[in-house]
Design a protein around this motif. Structure first.
Motif, PDB file in Angstrom:
ATOM      1  N   ALA A  41       0.802  -1.220   0.000  1.00  0.00           N
ATOM      2  CA  ALA A  41       0.000   0.000   0.000  1.00  0.00           C
ATOM      3  C   ALA A  41       0.835   1.270   0.000  1.00  0.00           C
ATOM      4  N   ILE A  42       2.117   1.154   0.287  1.00  0.00           N
ATOM      5  CA  ILE A  42       2.954   2.358   0.387  1.00  0.00           C
ATOM      6  C   ILE A  42       3.042   3.113  -0.938  1.00  0.00           C
ATOM      7  N   PRO A  43       3.179   2.459  -2.112  1.00  0.00           N
ATOM      8  CA  PRO A  43       3.210   3.252  -3.364  1.00  0.00           C
ATOM      9  C   PRO A  43       1.943   4.065  -3.594  1.00  0.00           C
ATOM     10  N   ASP A  44       0.793   3.483  -3.275  1.00  0.00           N
ATOM     11  CA  ASP A  44      -0.440   4.265  -3.427  1.00  0.00           C
ATOM     12  C   ASP A  44      -0.457   5.450  -2.471  1.00  0.00           C
ATOM     13  N   ILE A  45       0.025   5.190  -1.283  1.00  0.00           N
ATOM     14  CA  ILE A  45       0.089   6.290  -0.308  1.00  0.00           C
ATOM     15  C   ILE A  45       1.079   7.342  -0.780  1.00  0.00           C
ATOM     16  N   GLN A  46       2.192   6.908  -1.376  1.00  0.00           N
ATOM     17  CA  GLN A  46       3.202   7.855  -1.850  1.00  0.00           C
ATOM     18  C   GLN A  46       2.655   8.731  -2.969  1.00  0.00           C
ATOM     19  N   SER A  47       1.931   8.129  -3.881  1.00  0.00           N
ATOM     20  CA  SER A  47       1.362   8.928  -4.970  1.00  0.00           C
ATOM     21  C   SER A  47       0.329   9.924  -4.438  1.00  0.00           C
ATOM     22  N   TYR A  48      -0.462   9.486  -3.466  1.00  0.00           N
ATOM     23  CA  TYR A  48      -1.459  10.407  -2.887  1.00  0.00           C
ATOM     24  C   TYR A  48      -0.779  11.542  -2.136  1.00  0.00           C
ATOM     25  N   VAL A  49       0.293  11.219  -1.411  1.00  0.00           N
ATOM     26  CA  VAL A  49       1.018  12.265  -0.665  1.00  0.00           C
ATOM     27  C   VAL A  49       1.683  13.244  -1.625  1.00  0.00           C
ATOM     28  N   ASP A  50       2.193  12.767  -2.749  1.00  0.00           N
ATOM     29  CA  ASP A  50       2.804  13.663  -3.738  1.00  0.00           C
ATOM     30  C   ASP A  50       1.778  14.643  -4.301  1.00  0.00           C
ATOM     31  N   LYS A  51       0.561  14.151  -4.548  1.00  0.00           N
ATOM     32  CA  LYS A  51      -0.481  15.052  -5.036  1.00  0.00           C
ATOM     33  C   LYS A  51      -0.816  16.122  -3.999  1.00  0.00           C
ATOM     34  N   GLU A  52      -0.915  15.695  -2.741  1.00  0.00           N
ATOM     35  CA  GLU A  52      -1.210  16.667  -1.684  1.00  0.00           C
ATOM     36  C   GLU A  52      -0.053  17.637  -1.488  1.00  0.00           C
ATOM     37  N   ALA A  53       1.173  17.164  -1.683  1.00  0.00           N
ATOM     38  CA  ALA A  53       2.331  18.061  -1.536  1.00  0.00           C
ATOM     39  C   ALA A  53       2.324  19.130  -2.617  1.00  0.00           C
ATOM     40  N   ARG A  54       1.901  18.783  -3.825  1.00  0.00           N
ATOM     41  CA  ARG A  54       1.808  19.800  -4.885  1.00  0.00           C
ATOM     42  C   ARG A  54       0.728  20.823  -4.566  1.00  0.00           C
ATOM     43  N   LYS A  55      -0.343  20.389  -3.908  1.00  0.00           N
ATOM     44  CA  LYS A  55      -1.389  21.343  -3.524  1.00  0.00           C
ATOM     45  C   LYS A  55      -0.900  22.306  -2.440  1.00  0.00           C
ATOM     46  N   LEU A  56      -0.025  21.806  -1.554  1.00  0.00           N
ATOM     47  CA  LEU A  56       0.469  22.639  -0.457  1.00  0.00           C
ATOM     48  C   LEU A  56       1.692  23.458  -0.839  1.00  0.00           C
ATOM     49  N   ALA A  57       2.175  23.340  -2.069  1.00  0.00           N
ATOM     50  CA  ALA A  57       3.353  24.106  -2.489  1.00  0.00           C
ATOM     51  C   ALA A  57       3.024  25.592  -2.533  1.00  0.00           C
ATOM     52  N   LYS A  58       3.959  26.412  -2.053  1.00  0.00           N
ATOM     53  CA  LYS A  58       3.790  27.862  -2.021  1.00  0.00           C
ATOM     54  C   LYS A  58       4.882  28.516  -2.858  1.00  0.00           C
ATOM     55  N   ASP A  59       4.458  29.421  -3.729  1.00  0.00           N
ATOM     56  CA  ASP A  59       5.386  30.182  -4.572  1.00  0.00           C
ATOM     57  C   ASP A  59       6.276  29.260  -5.397  1.00  0.00           C
ATOM     58  N   GLY A  60       5.736  28.121  -5.821  1.00  0.00           N
ATOM     59  CA  GLY A  60       6.499  27.201  -6.646  1.00  0.00           C
ATOM     60  C   GLY A  60       7.507  26.354  -5.903  1.00  0.00           C
ATOM     61  N   ASN A  61       7.596  26.463  -4.576  1.00  0.00           N
ATOM     62  CA  ASN A  61       8.540  25.669  -3.788  1.00  0.00           C
ATOM     63  C   ASN A  61       7.865  24.359  -3.393  1.00  0.00           C
ATOM     64  N   TYR A  62       8.279  23.285  -4.042  1.00  0.00           N
ATOM     65  CA  TYR A  62       7.698  21.977  -3.797  1.00  0.00           C
ATOM     66  C   TYR A  62       8.555  21.225  -2.795  1.00  0.00           C
ATOM     67  N   ILE A  63       7.908  20.760  -1.723  1.00  0.00           N
ATOM     68  CA  ILE A  63       8.580  19.980  -0.691  1.00  0.00           C
ATOM     69  C   ILE A  63       7.834  18.662  -0.555  1.00  0.00           C
ATOM     70  N   GLY A  64       8.503  17.561  -0.806  1.00  0.00           N
ATOM     71  CA  GLY A  64       7.896  16.250  -0.700  1.00  0.00           C
ATOM     72  C   GLY A  64       8.633  15.377   0.298  1.00  0.00           C
ATOM     73  N   ILE A  65       8.020  14.253   0.630  1.00  0.00           N
ATOM     74  CA  ILE A  65       8.629  13.291   1.546  1.00  0.00           C
ATOM     75  C   ILE A  65       8.616  11.922   0.890  1.00  0.00           C
ATOM     76  N   THR A  66       9.468  11.065   1.402  1.00  0.00           N
ATOM     77  CA  THR A  66       9.538   9.683   0.949  1.00  0.00           C
ATOM     78  C   THR A  66       8.984   8.791   2.042  1.00  0.00           C
ATOM     79  N   ILE A  67       7.944   8.043   1.728  1.00  0.00           N
ATOM     80  CA  ILE A  67       7.353   7.161   2.715  1.00  0.00           C
ATOM     81  C   ILE A  67       8.327   6.023   2.996  1.00  0.00           C
ATOM     82  N   PRO A  68       8.676   5.768   4.243  1.00  0.00           N
ATOM     83  CA  PRO A  68       9.644   4.695   4.531  1.00  0.00           C
ATOM     84  C   PRO A  68       9.022   3.317   4.407  1.00  0.00           C
ATOM     85  N   GLY A  69       9.775   2.298   4.821  1.00  0.00           N
ATOM     86  CA  GLY A  69       9.279   0.940   4.767  1.00  0.00           C
ATOM     87  C   GLY A  69       8.209   0.677   5.803  1.00  0.00           C
TER      88      GLY A  69
END
Length: 751
Positions: free
Chosen positions: A137-165
């Motif tokens: 399930a982690i890849p699905d969670i990672q893709s969902y988190v990436d989408k949410e991270a793009r929504k939370l980006a401010k002034d074009g500064n994208y900050i993402g995380i890597t879901i661990p094991g």
């Protein structure tokens, strides 16, 4: 035994009574700098015990504790002494999420989103708590988190995380379950195996045919797997010609497992209809069971008011021509309401031109504050006293309600946020039914109604018949809620009025106590960078200082600090200090400002400064009476504005507060009062009639200035120049005119 009829009648409005609050031994209270815990809470009052010295106790009655909540030297932090919260602070190194940097806060929000996504997938049957299923399930969670991270980006500064094991992700889940969102601040983690059983192209083809299972044609597993085999054969022909590696055909069991992981609700809605899915998966029909305490569950929602309003002032509307009236702008406002599911009272309501996160924060702030002055400013006769700390907040999935800021505030104040299922208003039946009550009993008498359905509206020209302004609508809605709704028998309370139910339950089952002003400042305030000066901290035109601040200035070379300021209460600020400055741990130091600023908002203070600039040029040194008179004038103007705006009042955004901070001039210092109050009787002729051989200081007596005369700015200390007395000018002697001789008397002749 049946109740008598007079028990259902509305009670006469009385003065606001002190509320008995619910406290726990794990709650942390700070009384004049002394950290305490509540050891006894009954109908007589509260008993607090000092943490440092268990032999020291403080006793307060219910009325005294209610007045204590409005003081700047008192703070109340829910669960501040609990072991879980202490361990979370120890591991994270901070006492709250607001103390972290902006990047760290965003990473914490993304980790929280990842955990919520996992629980959602677990409820849908897509994964389980085992590590093997969690890895899938982690890849699905990672893709969902990436989408949410793009929504939370401010002034074009994208900050993402890597879901661990799965192992480290399981630690995340356990930490948040035990310590809350602050437990996710740890930076140590282990990276798990993120590889899939099949590569990206193979998995994409599998999921392409898996999602075809959700179509109204209702295909079978065998048909979809046969289409997958045929497509992979066609793709491998092209890859063989290009010399690429051939794709593998997934097993039929793997394909069936992916179909079984689909959400049952999505399967029902895709293969049948959405209405059938809502009826099949609706949780209950009898409301939320087990509710007994006020503010145990608060439901919030937005509603587009079914009434066209005018964006004009009422006085200006009558003065313009009919042509301009026809071209005036019309709009439909949005009403944000919070209602208690136990007592049916409405502790928070905000009227705005569009739903946003600021409206929700304003509504949460209203739920924790006494709104009686706001209600009295528009003529309400019933106190608007319903407040407390929420146990549970229920709202929809709209971005105006469900966002990182709202979730951060709820986690800080210990409020559990619940998001019901989409398109199921039955799960929030209390707030949904309230909107119908407001429309039927409040808006039915006004012209310009938009109705809820175009078929019902027919050919009615709602926009052309609009006659109510936005300010008038806000005042009318607030007056209806405070005086009419709260004093009307409610069918959901067995014929009891919401106000009477609130008063009855708060005497037996107390709501949770509202946080103190320092805690409210941390939860709703905004951080600012200031320069520490010898006189203290200067911000928003005020000086804030204490003994600890003066000691920090003397002993530490650092001059730039971060303070948290609440734009709705400038009576104090919170200074962010490092370890060793005050305590062994870093934290926030409450600093109290001038007494007259307690409860004064930034808007009111800005109006007071404008009044001061008109009255005196010496803004740096003014007397206390001038300052108090200007604040009183600003409060009066603020009350007049609230009469017009009503519930349109909302919290200022950080950008508005920053602009207001830059517009305010130098800080205000106190000077000696030019007309101090005499300690004894006043000799009115002491300066007019000199006694003895000492001459008058100015050559003649000087009368005291009248009471209505404006105050003059204080003179600077220095050498006093003697007053020059001009000699009187010599006036010429008046000239004497000779008198005329009298005329001789003659008798009057009679005819």
């Amino acid at each position: 035994m049946a109740r008598r009829a007079h028990a259902f009648l509305p009670k006469r409005p009385r003065r606001r009574e002190a509320v008995r609050w619910h406290t726990d031994e794990s709650d942390k209270a700070s009384i004049a700098g002394v950290v305490c815990k509540c050891v006894r809470n009954d109908k007589d009052g509260y008993v607090f015990q000092s943490i440092a010295d268990p032999t020291v106790h403080f006793a307060f009655t219910t009325e005294e504790y209610d007045a204590l909540l409005n003081r700047q030297d008192f703070d109340f932090e829910p669960a501040g002494l609990s072991l879980e919260k202490a361990e979370a602070k120890l591991k994270a190194g901070v006492s709250s999420i607001n103390e972290l940097a902006a990047r760290e806060q965003l990473i914490l929000t993304l980790r929280d989103i990842a955990i919520d996504k996992f629980h959602e997938m677990k409820k849908q049957g897509l994964t389980s708590s085992t590590r093997s299923e969690m890895e899938k399930a982690i890849p699905d969670i990672q893709s969902y988190v990436d989408k949410e991270a793009r929504k939370l980006a401010k002034d074009g500064n994208y900050i993402g995380i890597t879901i661990p094991g799965a192992r480290q992700f399981e630690r995340w889940i356990l930490k948040r379950r035990k310590f809350g969102q602050l437990g996710l601040a740890s930076r140590r983690h282990r990276c798990g195996n993120r590889t899939q059983r099949y590569n990206g192209e193979e998995y994409a083809l599998v999921m392409k045919h898996v999602y075809r299972f959700l179509t109204p044609e209702r295909p079978t597993h065998e048909l979809l797997y046969g289409d997958l085999k045929a497509e992979i054969v066609d793709v491998n022909k092209e890859r063989r010609e290009k010399g690429l590696k051939l794709l593998r055909l997934p097993d039929e069991d793997y394909f069936r497992a992916r179909i079984k992981e689909l959400a049952p609700f999505d399967v029902e809605a895709g293969r049948h209809t959405v209405e059938e899915a809502q009826r099949s998966f609706h949780p209950s029909q009898g409301g939320i069971p087990g509710l007994f305490r006020p503010f145990q569950r608060i439901e919030v929602d937005h509603w587009e008011v079914h009434l066209h309003t005018l964006l004009k002032d009422a006085q200006l509307w009558n003065a313009i021509s009919p042509e301009l009236q026809a071209e005036a702008d019309r709009t439909r406002c949005h009403l944000s309401v919070a209602i208690c599911c136990v007592t049916k009272v409405i502790p928070g309501v905000v009227l705005s031109l569009g739903p946003d996160s600021t409206s929700i924060l304003s509504m949460l702030r209203m739920c924790m504050a006494d709104k009686t002055p706001l209600a009295q400013s528009i003529g309400c006769e019933t106190p608007y006293e319903y407040r407390g700390n929420l146990f549970e907040l229920a709202g929809d999935e709209g971005t105006a309600i469900l966002n990182a800021r709202t979730k951060g505030v709820c986690d800080f104040f210990g409020i559990e946020y619940q998001c019901p299922q989409i398109d199921t208003p039955q799960q929030r039946a209390t707030i949904e039914r309230l909107f119908q009550t407001i429309e039927i009993r409040s808006l039915l008498r006004f012209s310009g109604r938009a109705f809820g359905d175009p078929k019902v509206r027919g050919k009615y020209e709602a926009a052309a018949r609009a006659c109510v302004t936005v300010n008038e609508l806000a005042a009318l809605l607030l007056r209806f809620i405070v005086d009419e709704y709260h004093n009307t028998p409610h069918a959901g309370l067995d014929g009891e009025t919401p106000r009477y139910c609130w008063k009855r339950l708060t005497k037996t089952v107390a709501p949770r106590s509202v946080p103190g002003k320092a805690t409210l400042r941390i939860g709703f305030g905004q951080p600012y960078t200031v320069i520490l000066q010898p006189a203290g901290i200067e911000i928003f035109g005020n000086w804030y200082t204490s003994r600890d601040v003066q000691r920090i200035y003397r002993e530490f070379p650092q001059r730039e600090y971060v303070v948290i300021v609440d734009g709705e209460d400038l009576g104090g600020v919170s200074l962010r200090v490092e370890a060793g400055m005050v305590d062994a741990k870093p934290g926030l130091l409450p600093v109290i400002g001038p007494d007259c600023m307690n409860g004064v908002s930034a808007t009111v203070w800005d109006m007071a400064l404008q009044s001061l600039r008109r009255e005196t040029k010496h803004i740096e040194e003014i007397t206390q009476p001038i300052r108090n008179r200007a604040i009183a004038f600003a409060r009066m103007a603020d009350e007049e504005s609230r009469k017009r705006l009503g519930i349109r009042y909302r919290l200022k955004t950080p950008e508005e507060l920053e602009a207001l901070r830059k517009s305010i001039g130098p800080a205000v210092r106190f000077a000696a009062d030019q007309n101090p109050q005499p300690a004894g009787p006043v000799d009115m002729f002491g300066d007019v009639l000199p006694v003895g051989t000492k001459a008058s200081p100015r050559g003649r007596g000087a009368l005291p200035p009248p009471a209505e005369a404006p105050l003059r700015p204080a003179r600077k200390a220095g050498k006093v120049k003697p007053t020059r007395v001009k000699p009187p000018k010599a006036q010429p002697a008046p000239s004497l005119r000779p008198r005329k001789p009298p005329r001789a008397w003659k008798p009057k002749e009679r005819k």
